[in-house]
Scaffold this motif. Structure first.
Motif, PDB file in Angstrom:
ATOM      1  N   ALA A 292       3.888  -6.421   1.293  1.00 10.20           N
ATOM      2  CA  ALA A 292       3.565  -7.393   2.337  1.00 10.20           C
ATOM      3  C   ALA A 292       2.423  -6.796   3.148  1.00 10.20           C
ATOM      4  N   TRP A 293       2.025  -7.475   4.220  1.00 11.81           N
ATOM      5  CA  TRP A 293       0.851  -7.021   4.966  1.00 11.81           C
ATOM      6  C   TRP A 293       1.039  -7.277   6.449  1.00 11.81           C
ATOM      7  N   MET A 294       0.257  -6.572   7.268  1.00 15.26           N
ATOM      8  CA  MET A 294       0.185  -6.817   8.700  1.00 15.26           C
ATOM      9  C   MET A 294      -1.278  -6.838   9.099  1.00 15.26           C
ATOM     10  N   ASP A 295      -1.636  -7.749   9.963  1.00 18.46           N
ATOM     11  CA  ASP A 295      -3.024  -7.856  10.404  1.00 18.46           C
ATOM     12  C   ASP A 295      -3.503  -6.534  11.005  1.00 18.46           C
ATOM     13  N   GLU A 296      -4.751  -6.185  10.674  1.00 15.61           N
ATOM     14  CA  GLU A 296      -5.431  -5.015  11.221  1.00 15.61           C
ATOM     15  C   GLU A 296      -4.780  -3.686  10.815  1.00 15.61           C
ATOM     16  N   ALA A 297      -4.016  -3.682   9.734  1.00  7.80           N
ATOM     17  CA  ALA A 297      -3.449  -2.418   9.255  1.00  7.80           C
ATOM     18  C   ALA A 297      -4.566  -1.551   8.678  1.00  7.80           C
ATOM     19  N   PRO A 298      -4.687  -0.286   9.092  1.00  6.95           N
ATOM     20  CA  PRO A 298      -5.668   0.601   8.457  1.00  6.95           C
ATOM     21  C   PRO A 298      -5.302   0.807   6.999  1.00  6.95           C
ATOM     22  N   SER A 299      -6.299   0.741   6.136  1.00 11.27           N
ATOM     23  CA  SER A 299      -6.002   0.683   4.704  1.00 11.27           C
ATOM     24  C   SER A 299      -6.648   1.823   3.938  1.00 11.27           C
ATOM     25  N   THR A 300      -5.968   2.238   2.862  1.00 13.23           N
ATOM     26  CA  THR A 300      -6.565   3.178   1.921  1.00 13.23           C
ATOM     27  C   THR A 300      -7.793   2.529   1.295  1.00 13.23           C
ATOM     28  N   GLN A 301      -8.732   3.344   0.841  1.00 18.30           N
ATOM     29  CA  GLN A 301     -10.002   2.818   0.355  1.00 18.30           C
ATOM     30  C   GLN A 301      -9.926   2.303  -1.063  1.00 18.30           C
ATOM     31  N   PHE A 302      -9.078   2.909  -1.892  1.00 20.84           N
ATOM     32  CA  PHE A 302      -9.035   2.569  -3.309  1.00 20.84           C
ATOM     33  C   PHE A 302      -7.634   2.130  -3.707  1.00 20.84           C
ATOM     34  N   ASN A 303      -7.560   1.349  -4.752  1.00 22.30           N
ATOM     35  CA  ASN A 303      -6.278   0.899  -5.284  1.00 22.30           C
ATOM     36  C   ASN A 303      -5.833   1.859  -6.382  1.00 22.30           C
ATOM     37  N   TYR A 304      -5.325   3.039  -5.973  1.00 20.55           N
ATOM     38  CA  TYR A 304      -4.796   3.991  -6.944  1.00 20.55           C
ATOM     39  C   TYR A 304      -3.474   3.471  -7.499  1.00 20.55           C
ATOM     40  N   PRO A 305      -3.078   3.914  -8.686  1.00 21.99           N
ATOM     41  CA  PRO A 305      -1.803   3.451  -9.252  1.00 21.99           C
ATOM     42  C   PRO A 305      -0.612   3.941  -8.431  1.00 21.99           C
ATOM     43  N   CYS A 306       0.441   3.135  -8.416  1.00 17.03           N
ATOM     44  CA  CYS A 306       1.688   3.576  -7.790  1.00 17.03           C
ATOM     45  C   CYS A 306       2.189   4.831  -8.492  1.00 17.03           C
ATOM     46  N   LYS A 333      -4.423  -0.532  -0.304  1.00 14.08           N
ATOM     47  CA  LYS A 333      -5.398  -1.553  -0.699  1.00 14.08           C
ATOM     48  C   LYS A 333      -4.884  -2.396  -1.867  1.00 14.08           C
ATOM     49  N   ASN A 334      -4.929  -3.706  -1.701  1.00 13.12           N
ATOM     50  CA  ASN A 334      -4.528  -4.665  -2.734  1.00 13.12           C
ATOM     51  C   ASN A 334      -3.067  -4.536  -3.147  1.00 13.12           C
ATOM     52  N   HIS A 335      -2.229  -3.963  -2.277  1.00 13.07           N
ATOM     53  CA  HIS A 335      -0.880  -3.644  -2.749  1.00 13.07           C
ATOM     54  C   HIS A 335       0.224  -3.889  -1.734  1.00 13.07           C
ATOM     55  N   GLY A 336       0.149  -3.327  -0.532  1.00 16.06           N
ATOM     56  CA  GLY A 336       1.249  -3.485   0.406  1.00 16.06           C
ATOM     57  C   GLY A 336       1.142  -2.520   1.572  1.00 16.06           C
ATOM     58  N   LEU A 337       2.287  -2.194   2.170  1.00 16.67           N
ATOM     59  CA  LEU A 337       2.338  -1.362   3.366  1.00 16.67           C
ATOM     60  C   LEU A 337       3.303  -0.211   3.196  1.00 16.67           C
ATOM     61  N   THR A 338       2.951   0.928   3.803  1.00 15.89           N
ATOM     62  CA  THR A 338       3.886   2.024   4.012  1.00 15.89           C
ATOM     63  C   THR A 338       4.022   2.212   5.515  1.00 15.89           C
ATOM     64  N   ARG A 354       6.478 -10.059  11.856  1.00 18.16           N
ATOM     65  CA  ARG A 354       5.037  -9.769  11.835  1.00 18.16           C
ATOM     66  C   ARG A 354       4.472  -9.614  10.422  1.00 18.16           C
ATOM     67  N   LEU A 355       5.326  -9.568   9.414  1.00 18.69           N
ATOM     68  CA  LEU A 355       4.862  -9.327   8.046  1.00 18.69           C
ATOM     69  C   LEU A 355       4.265 -10.586   7.420  1.00 18.69           C
ATOM     70  N   LEU A 356       3.154 -10.401   6.733  1.00 17.73           N
ATOM     71  CA  LEU A 356       2.530 -11.459   5.952  1.00 17.73           C
ATOM     72  C   LEU A 356       2.851 -11.211   4.476  1.00 17.73           C
ATOM     73  N   LYS A 357       3.439 -12.193   3.805  1.00 19.69           N
ATOM     74  CA  LYS A 357       3.841 -11.977   2.409  1.00 19.69           C
ATOM     75  C   LYS A 357       2.644 -11.856   1.476  1.00 19.69           C
ATOM     76  N   GLN A 358       1.537 -12.497   1.822  1.00 18.83           N
ATOM     77  CA  GLN A 358       0.352 -12.440   0.952  1.00 18.83           C
ATOM     78  C   GLN A 358      -0.483 -11.215   1.290  1.00 18.83           C
ATOM     79  N   VAL A 359      -0.590 -10.293   0.362  1.00 25.09           N
ATOM     80  CA  VAL A 359      -1.421  -9.111   0.554  1.00 25.09           C
ATOM     81  C   VAL A 359      -2.871  -9.488   0.280  1.00 25.09           C
ATOM     82  N   PRO A 360      -3.806  -9.207   1.189  1.00 29.24           N
ATOM     83  CA  PRO A 360      -5.212  -9.541   0.925  1.00 29.24           C
ATOM     84  C   PRO A 360      -5.772  -8.713  -0.211  1.00 29.24           C
TER      85      PRO A 360
END
Length: 362
Positions: A292-306, A333-338, A354-360
């Protein structure tokens, strides 16, 4: 990002399958870019680091790895992208047992899809091949930490769990109420039984329920949910909850304490990420990961594998940079939140509503 710089460290890559006409023109250029960045090409290596696998719509043939350390990027050419790209392209990704799918269209766009359901595209134009390399490089450079070493040394007083496992049961049921652990694509219907077993073994997938939770046990150990377990029904130590006691960098294993006589499930693939955070921040008492996502969450730069060491490092860095690492919100990035907190209850109080189900995707 990790970049290969010396020939002695050069990872081996190869190209397999029968490319379509446009892919046949693209792949030599991409091969040259990888070689320019320090990768070494071989025709038929036994244990390649990276495989560029050409598939077709009618034959998305998988490359059969001989080692978990082999990463596979499959290439497919389509005349157009369907209106629902994730649901349309995901079957190609899993049937080809790929870490990443790249779909080339006649307008010279490259459409990317990963196992984490990250969908994004790279437009054509100047430096197109170099940009493709930069999209693939995080996958190619990743080291998966998915091996578990079980040691039957759990203290008898913990065989039935404790306050930490009770907290995980409560939190798992709470997440289930929020419907944040979907399995949007039934892998059992997409894959043959053999391919399903293969992909579960490769990626440490124990089932179709994604996300994970953990809670600190003491200064060096933490309880964590098992891979693929139904988070709303966690009950049994060694099966639903695992006690992580360390990481062995020599063998690249997550080390776990389990009760004797139990056939344990694997711990969540994100255990290495949680281990890094707990080790560095004594005030962190609990961690939750959700898709899920939250607005203005600081994000990792790359979509590394889980489950990769690189993703764990990227998340740990963002936690370190947070104003209060013990109560951090980090976007993957492109995945979710920790999310970190002193307790699971604290995390839930901060994110409820506050969670958004659609991850940008980007």
């Amino acid at each position: 990002m990790i970049e290969v710089t010396t020939q002695s460290e050069a990872p081996v890559f190869t190209i397999v399958g029968q490319p379509s006409p446009n892919l046949a023109g693209l792949l030599p250029a991409l091969k040259a870019v990888f070689e320019a960045h320090g990768y070494r090409y071989e025709e038929a290596p036994e244990f390649p680091r990276l495989v560029l696998n050409c598939i077709t719509p009618t034959s998305p043939k998988p490359y059969r790895r001989k080692a978990q350390g082999t990463l596979v990027v499959s290439f497919l050419e389509l005349s157009s992208i369907p209106s629902e790209p994730i649901s349309a392209l995901y079957p190609y990704l899993v049937r080809a047992l790929s870490n990443q799918l790249v779909v080339l269209t006649p307008d010279q766009r490259a459409h990317f899809l990963t196992l984490e359901l990250g969908y994004y595209l790279e437009p054509g134009g100047p430096d197109f091949v170099e940009r493709l390399y930069r999209r693939i490089q995080p996958i190619a450079s990743s080291v998966l930490v998915v091996n578990n070493r079980f040691e039957a040394d759990l203290e008898p007083e913990l065989w039935q769990g404790d306050a930490g496992t009770q907290a995980l049961s409560w939190a798992g049921a709470k997440l289930a109420e929020w419907d944040l652990l979907p399995a949007p694509f039934p892998l059992e219907e997409i894959l043959s039984p053999e391919d399903l077993r293969h992909i579960k073994r490769l990626y440490g997938i124990g089932g179709l329920s994604y996300g994970n939770l953990s809670v600190r046990k003491d200064a060096r150990r933490f309880w964590m949910s098992a891979s693929g377990v139904d988070k709303s029904r966690m009950r049994e130590v060694g099966r639903d909850f695992l006690l992580v006691k360390g990481y062995d960098p020599q063998t690249n294993d997550i080390v776990l304490s389990v009760p004797p006589g139990v056939t344990p499930r694997r711990v969540s693939v994100d255990a290495i990420e949680h281990w890094m955070i707990y080790r560095e921040h004594p005030a962190v008492g609990a961690i939750i990961h959700v898709h899920a996502w939250m607005d203005e969450a600081p994000s990792t730069q790359f979509n590394y594998p889980c489950g990769s060491y690189q993703l764990a490092e990227a998340v740990a860095e963002k936690v370190r940079e947070a104003p209060d690492p013990s109560r951090a919100v980090v976007g993957l990035k492109n995945h979710g939140l920790t999310l970190t907190g002193p307790t699971l209850e604290d995390i839930f109080s901060r994110i409820e509503g506050r969670l958004l189900k659609q991850v940008p995707m980007s």
